[in-house]
Design a protein around this motif. Structure first.
Motif, PDB file in Angstrom:
ATOM      1  N   TYR A  12     -49.056 -11.301 -14.072  1.00 56.03           N
ATOM      2  CA  TYR A  12     -49.854 -10.822 -12.932  1.00 56.03           C
ATOM      3  C   TYR A  12     -49.634 -11.654 -11.676  1.00 56.03           C
ATOM      4  O   TYR A  12     -49.197 -12.798 -11.750  1.00 56.03           O
ATOM      5  CB  TYR A  12     -51.342 -10.827 -13.310  1.00 56.03           C
ATOM      6  N   THR A  13     -49.982 -11.043 -10.539  1.00 55.53           N
ATOM      7  CA  THR A  13     -49.838 -11.752  -9.268  1.00 55.53           C
ATOM      8  C   THR A  13     -50.744 -12.975  -9.202  1.00 55.53           C
ATOM      9  O   THR A  13     -50.471 -13.904  -8.444  1.00 55.53           O
ATOM     10  CB  THR A  13     -50.170 -10.825  -8.083  1.00 55.53           C
ATOM     11  N   THR A  14     -51.812 -12.962  -9.978  1.00 55.78           N
ATOM     12  CA  THR A  14     -52.606 -14.160 -10.213  1.00 55.78           C
ATOM     13  C   THR A  14     -53.454 -13.909 -11.438  1.00 55.78           C
ATOM     14  O   THR A  14     -53.374 -12.835 -12.041  1.00 55.78           O
ATOM     15  CB  THR A  14     -53.470 -14.534  -8.977  1.00 55.78           C
ATOM     16  N   ILE A  20     -46.900  -7.598 -12.137  1.00 52.62           N
ATOM     17  CA  ILE A  20     -45.614  -7.684 -11.440  1.00 52.62           C
ATOM     18  C   ILE A  20     -44.592  -6.913 -12.279  1.00 52.62           C
ATOM     19  O   ILE A  20     -44.526  -7.088 -13.496  1.00 52.62           O
ATOM     20  CB  ILE A  20     -45.177  -9.158 -11.291  1.00 52.62           C
ATOM     21  N   LEU A  27     -43.719 -20.012 -11.886  1.00 56.46           N
ATOM     22  CA  LEU A  27     -45.050 -19.510 -12.243  1.00 56.46           C
ATOM     23  C   LEU A  27     -45.544 -20.199 -13.520  1.00 56.46           C
ATOM     24  O   LEU A  27     -46.668 -20.685 -13.593  1.00 56.46           O
ATOM     25  CB  LEU A  27     -45.031 -17.993 -12.442  1.00 56.46           C
ATOM     26  N   THR A  86     -44.687 -13.888  -4.564  1.00 56.18           N
ATOM     27  CA  THR A  86     -44.796 -13.023  -5.739  1.00 56.18           C
ATOM     28  C   THR A  86     -46.075 -13.294  -6.526  1.00 56.18           C
ATOM     29  O   THR A  86     -46.621 -12.402  -7.156  1.00 56.18           O
ATOM     30  CB  THR A  86     -43.617 -13.259  -6.702  1.00 56.18           C
ATOM     31  N   GLY A  87     -46.510 -14.545  -6.510  1.00 53.79           N
ATOM     32  CA  GLY A  87     -47.676 -14.868  -7.311  1.00 53.79           C
ATOM     33  C   GLY A  87     -48.393 -16.113  -6.835  1.00 53.79           C
ATOM     34  O   GLY A  87     -47.822 -16.953  -6.149  1.00 53.79           O
ATOM     35  N   THR A 100     -50.742 -19.221  -8.438  1.00 53.88           N
ATOM     36  CA  THR A 100     -51.167 -19.829  -9.700  1.00 53.88           C
ATOM     37  C   THR A 100     -52.079 -21.027  -9.419  1.00 53.88           C
ATOM     38  O   THR A 100     -52.165 -21.502  -8.290  1.00 53.88           O
ATOM     39  CB  THR A 100     -49.964 -20.341 -10.512  1.00 53.88           C
ATOM     40  N   HIS A 157     -54.315 -15.074  -2.521  1.00 54.89           N
ATOM     41  CA  HIS A 157     -53.898 -13.793  -3.083  1.00 54.89           C
ATOM     42  C   HIS A 157     -54.096 -12.678  -2.065  1.00 54.89           C
ATOM     43  O   HIS A 157     -53.251 -11.800  -1.898  1.00 54.89           O
ATOM     44  CB  HIS A 157     -54.710 -13.524  -4.365  1.00 54.89           C
TER      45      HIS A 157
END
Ligand code: ASP
Ligand code: MG
Length: 412
Positions: free
Chosen positions: A184-186, A197, A208, A261-262, A264, A405
């Motif tokens: 996931y994106t977060t 994603i 990530l 993209t993400g 974390t 996010h």
């Protein structure tokens, strides 16, 4: 996604095989793949549910400091239970199937018990069973040393077993079945608008995974990158397409790629600051050498400009290493001059990751701006070509992750 199918490796984590009913479902899923493709199927499983944690707890009742070799002997039994049960469930449905321990599957490791690395996989036995038409179920997380002892690959190591097998067998891809729909994106448990994603490159997945995303074992991703194994991370509870992790250097992909993209986070870090350090060559080498000797992984490092011949260094370590780190620094007093040090466990690291940031200036500034707007103070910063991380107060982590996010337009 069109891929040639010959050998498929399917890996199921502990939550996917947590009880008999779930094992039954995994058996059905494996059979479905076997029936609908002309491929040979290798299945890797983890121990059922929380078995590994329970075994660790049990060992603690017998000994405070069990030897690592015996720990591996103990923990490897978890996976032996799940492979046997899964093989039985598949056989009951009328399919040829055999379970193999790491040893039987030819997974040879070094002898660093509890954190062993796979040296090679002797694939003869697995191939022989596949050729006879059987589904092969292999125990994750374990291998055998050259001396013939059982060694485990570190917590979460079944992912690595699966990827390593996929590489050794030249499998078309490796499917990692888990309890979430993909990467996931977060963290979707923290941020409602997190989305799945569709596709990532290895470097993004590595960043990530190493900056806090828990969905894949870091070593598994390193292995996949090195051997170019295509990964598909997906849910074991539904048929949705998950997240593909693969090499991509096609120009078209780059153009479509979002900058970030993400997002974390990692709340398992502590910040150590050493003040009044003598500013001469060799001090950092001695300091970090001492950490390395105790196997402490240091994450972020910041050294300030020295004033009057003294400097300060801040660094972060995992929370579980705090006690050892304290000892290391106290022992250094005889060889390294410094005035004081403190350890602050109430920090968190938030990171943004994206291969697209390589070609977009201003991403760091945008990140700092988003945090500033939320009145979040940045205590340390570190970067890689495709990641920016900030250490902040732990109590601000949710606020920071949500703001980043949203700010980088990753919301659904
Ligand atoms: N059962 C092991 C663990 O819990 C390995 C794994 O699940 O991948 O760490
Ligand atoms: Mg597990």
């Amino acid at each position: 996604m069109k891929l040639k199918k010959e050998i498929i490796v399917m890996k199921f984590g502990g939550s996917s095989v947590a009880d008999a009913a779930k094992i039954e479902r995994v058996a059905e899923r494996v059979i479905r793949v076997k029936n609908t493709s002309s491929s040979s199927v290798v299945v890797v499983v983890s121990a059922m549910g929380d078995t590994t944690d329970e075994l660790i707890e049990l060992s603690g009742k017998v000994s405070e400091e069990p030897s690592r070799r015996e720990m591996d002997m103990l923990l490897s039994t978890g996976e032996q239970v799940s492979i046997a049960l899964l093989a039985m469930a598949i056989q009951k449905k009328g399919f040829g199937c055999i379970s193999l321990t790491g040893n039987q599957a030819g997974i040879i490791t070094d002898d660093v018990y509890s954190n062993a690395k796979i040296l090679t996989i002797v694939t003869g036995r697995v191939l022989k069973e596949l050729k006879s038409g059987k589904i092969v179920v292999v125990a994750g997380f374990q291998g055998v040393t050259q001396a013939g002892d059982i060694a485990t690959l570190g917590r979460g190591g079944s992912d690595t077993t699966a990827v390593a097998l996929a590489a050794a067998l030249n499998a078309d891809y490796c499917e990692i079945y888990t309890d979430v729909d993909g990467v996931y994106t977060t963290d979707p448990n923290m941020v409602e608008g997190a989305k799945k994603i569709v596709k990532l490159c290895y470097d993004e997945m590595l960043e990530l995974a190493s900056s806090g995303a828990k969905v894949l074992h870091l070593r598994a991703v390193e292995f996949a990158k090195k051997h170019n194994v295509v990964l598909h991370v997906r849910s074991s509870f539904n048929d949705n397409e998950g997240t593909w992790v693969m090499d991509d250097n096609k120009k078209t992909d780059r153009m479509e790629r979002p900058v970030v993209t993400g997002v974390t986070y990692d709340t398992n870090e502590a910040k150590i600051t050493i003040l009044g350090l003598e500013d001469i060559p060799g001090i950092a080498a001695r300091l970090f050498g001492a950490f390395a000797e105790e196997n402490i992984n240091v994450d972020l490092i910041v050294q300030n400009v020295s004033e009057g011949g003294v400097a300060a260094i801040s660094l972060t370590v995992k929370n579980e290493d705090i006690a050892v780190a304290r000892k290391v620094i106290e022992n250094l007093k005889s060889t390294v001059k410094f005035s004081s040090f403190n350890i602050d466990p109430d920090v968190a690291k938030v990171s943004i990751v994206g291969a697209g940031m390589q070609s977009h200036p201003g991403v760091a500034a945008a990140m700092f701006d988003i945090l500033a707007r939320e009145d979040i103070n940045i205590e340390m910063i570190s970067t890689s070509p495709i990641r920016i991380s900030c250490v902040i107060r732990k109590e601000k982590v949710k606020l920071a992750v949500k703001a980043l996010h949203k700010g980088f337009e990753l919301e659904k």
